[in-house]
Design a protein around this motif. Sequence first.
Motif, mmCIF file in Angstrom:
data_model
loop_
_atom_site.group_PDB
_atom_site.id
_atom_site.type_symbol
_atom_site.label_atom_id
_atom_site.label_comp_id
_atom_site.label_asym_id
_atom_site.label_seq_id
_atom_site.Cartn_x
_atom_site.Cartn_y
_atom_site.Cartn_z
ATOM 1 N N ARG B 10 0.829 -1.218 0.000
ATOM 2 C CA ARG B 10 0.000 0.000 0.000
ATOM 3 C C ARG B 10 0.854 1.255 0.000
ATOM 4 O O ARG B 10 0.563 2.225 -0.697
ATOM 5 C CB ARG B 10 -0.918 0.020 1.215
ATOM 6 C CG ARG B 10 -2.175 -0.726 0.899
ATOM 7 C CD ARG B 10 -3.254 -0.526 1.896
ATOM 8 N NE ARG B 10 -4.257 -1.544 1.582
ATOM 9 C CZ ARG B 10 -5.420 -1.632 2.153
ATOM 10 N NH1 ARG B 10 -5.765 -0.793 3.103
ATOM 11 N NH2 ARG B 10 -6.270 -2.559 1.792
ATOM 12 N N ILE B 12 3.784 1.593 -1.182
ATOM 13 C CA ILE B 12 4.365 1.755 -2.533
ATOM 14 C C ILE B 12 3.301 2.300 -3.487
ATOM 15 O O ILE B 12 3.547 3.214 -4.278
ATOM 16 C CB ILE B 12 4.913 0.398 -3.042
ATOM 17 C CG1 ILE B 12 6.178 0.021 -2.248
ATOM 18 C CG2 ILE B 12 5.222 0.447 -4.535
ATOM 19 C CD1 ILE B 12 7.354 0.960 -2.402
ATOM 20 N N ALA B 13 2.083 1.756 -3.366
ATOM 21 C CA ALA B 13 1.005 2.191 -4.267
ATOM 22 C C ALA B 13 0.626 3.647 -4.027
ATOM 23 O O ALA B 13 0.150 4.333 -4.927
ATOM 24 C CB ALA B 13 -0.202 1.290 -4.081
ATOM 25 N N GLU B 14 0.847 4.118 -2.798
ATOM 26 C CA GLU B 14 0.492 5.511 -2.490
ATOM 27 C C GLU B 14 1.587 6.496 -2.867
ATOM 28 O O GLU B 14 1.384 7.709 -2.851
ATOM 29 C CB GLU B 14 0.150 5.626 -0.991
ATOM 30 C CG GLU B 14 -1.259 5.116 -0.704
ATOM 31 C CD GLU B 14 -1.554 4.913 0.776
ATOM 32 O OE1 GLU B 14 -0.710 5.297 1.616
ATOM 33 O OE2 GLU B 14 -2.623 4.359 1.080
#
Lengths: 409, 319, 92
Positions: B10, B12-14
């Motif tokens: 998460r 990394i995704a943010e």
Amino acid sequence: MSKAKQELIPLNGDESVAYAVRQCDVDVVVAYPITPQTIIVERFSEYVHNGEVDTEFVCAESEHSALTCCLTAALVGARTFTATCGPGLALMHEMLGVTAGYRAPVVMAVSNRALSAPINIHCDHSDTMAERDSGWIQIYVESAQEAYDSTIQAFKIAEDPDVLLPTIVAFDGFVISHMLEGVYVLTDEAVKSFIGERRFPLVMNHEGRAVQFKLDPENPITIGALDLYDYYFEHKRQQEEAAVKALEVIRRVHEEYAKLSGRRYGNGLVEPYRLEDADIAIVCLGSTVGAVRTVVNELRLKGIKAGLLKVRTFRPFPAQDVAEALKGVKAVAVMDRGCSFGGRGGPVFHEVRSAFYDLDERPRVVNYIYGLGGRDTPPLLIRKVYDDLNEIVKTGRVKELVQFLGLRE
Amino acid sequence: MSFTWKFTAREIAEKPELLAPGHRMCSGCGAAIVHRLVLKAVRGPTIVTHPTGCVEVTTAIYPYTSWRVPWVHTAFETAAANAAGIEAAFKALRRRGRLKYDHVDVMAFAGDGGTYDIGIQALSGALERGHDFLYVLYDNEAYMNTGIQRSGGTPLGAWTTTTPAGTKIPGKPEPRKPIEDIVVAHGVPYVATASPAHWMDLVVKARKGLEAKGPAFLHVIAPCPRGWRYESSKTIELSRLAVETCVFPLWECVDGEHKLSAPSKAIALKPDLKKPVVEYLKAQGRFSHLFTPEFERVIDEIQRVVDKRWYLLLKKCSV
Amino acid sequence: MSSYEKGWKEVSIAGVCWLPSTKYLTGDWSPYKPVRDKAKCNKCLLCHMYCPDGAVIWNSKAEDIEFNYNFCKGCGICANECPQGAIEIILK
């Protein structure tokens, strides 16, 4: 204006350039050694290793990388310098165009050297003349003193926001690079305050903000995009505009420097010598100018109305100044220390001859290719050129448009 | 080196996409995935440079740019020299009180042509001089930008337009140059291989490369649907198969010491997991000409080369 | 070339880019697009990691995954890699 404090010290051409670079508050120097430029790199290494400068000095693994490092360092905002000659300059060729295209004000000293083959380490102008169309400013000097003065001026010219073009200071390999001369040098403070800090124009970035034209993480810009038929031409036209504007900036910076140092090289673009009433004249550049000046003085003593025009700035080419300076001259010999094979004369000849084309009264203009690969050109040969010019004035006829001076038949 | 950075998927995704959408890399491009993931590892102020190549021509087409960090491209053979110049400038400006940042990370991304071939001189020079930068080789194993011509990184037997699948010579006659070993031989602090299939391993290695003091080199496999001749959805599948067949083992070399990374270590510990190269080859059209009675021997030769390199790697890793 | 393009006096110096690529939509490159079965999806985010185009977005406010069809080139990697089989590629 009163002249600044100066000191007379013995320096050869290479050393005088290294000395100037030390004073110019340069952030990054990247270079690769090549004869006859080597002494510049050696002297600068000594400055670095003895703590006399805090410049970041990178000994690159090739000239190509040397210029590339200078280019990207300049795009980050650093003041940068490199030096090379002959084959090294030829290896850099690709990056010369990129540096000019990215408007990076890199300054480069070139101790002119012949191009291979056959391999030859001595002076001619084939190397820099081959870079005529690379987009760089080219200033040719005739002494170690002028090399010193011009290197300092070069930073101020290159970094002028109206110009932003990389600049070459070219001086003859060995003849100037290795010849010891008394050189007047300014104080470090005087040079530093003359050049000042780098200034950056604003540019609109992709975030819609006006940011400084440099690579800065807080204000990102993209330099080096693929530029196709829809915009490439426009960017090249901008470069041409900058080159033309450089004529005035070179003249202005030269004048400011003359006020500081008391030394003047014509108007910074061309330097006429005894041309006011001259019938015949030689046009040349580099160290040969000194020898021609001596011959002019000799001929004048004999009552021959000989003159000389030194072209100091070759790119951009000061065509108007050339035509103006040679007004009233009946026959002109252009001396080229380089050959445009099959091109009916050398590169300087083409420029000078073309400068007269639109005038109502034009002199006869002939060309002498001379001094290739370091071949000496003694006063005897220069006298022969003036003799030929006298003959042309007398007969009104040009026997040979292009001749080779000092060549064995 | 002590390494403490930890993250969740998460987190990394943010993280922001430093390579913005709207770039014009091909559908299913492996290099695009590699770039996105590596850029998730940045620490702070960062400058990115590219040589001429696929990613350069597709991410900056005037007047558009996909780069949300300062970005510069100069020429084809210059990736490492670009980075060296940038790093030298920061060093000088910082020392001379002209830089507002404590540190700026410098990253050079280059393809196989710009690394194995035309750029190797500048790379070698920059590694020897010890500039502090991360060099990411996104390896699609041929000159894809100019239309699939062989490079020093093209594997044995592969079809390219300059190593055609001829009736006499079936694709490329030579195995690829071991570029990662050449880099290791320079004695740089950090060298690693990575595959986008193992995305977390890739992101961690990118960060380790940035944190290393001195030159770091990351060799990442970047499958190319156009050049390798496979359907665009299979990019990650192939970058996983390359690891499973030991065609592209994952390891890192810290201060000269080799260590296998988890996916390859699992194979080393349990050799039954090692898949035959034929599974990797048959998934790609660029090797299809080898599946004939006449040229089957090349497949055996490829297997032999892969086994030999794997064996040597295990020795280096003391497995 | 059309008349709205800038002349040489207006274009940026040295070819510095002045538009973000997010204004260049690549979503129309493909006739295909991914759709997700929310019931099957466990939000592992592999689709986000593996998307070449940054077109699979993690919306942290909604705590959910979104496809940005403006940029999706329909490559099908997300569907191929989804461990839950939650993504399907369909004709637009």
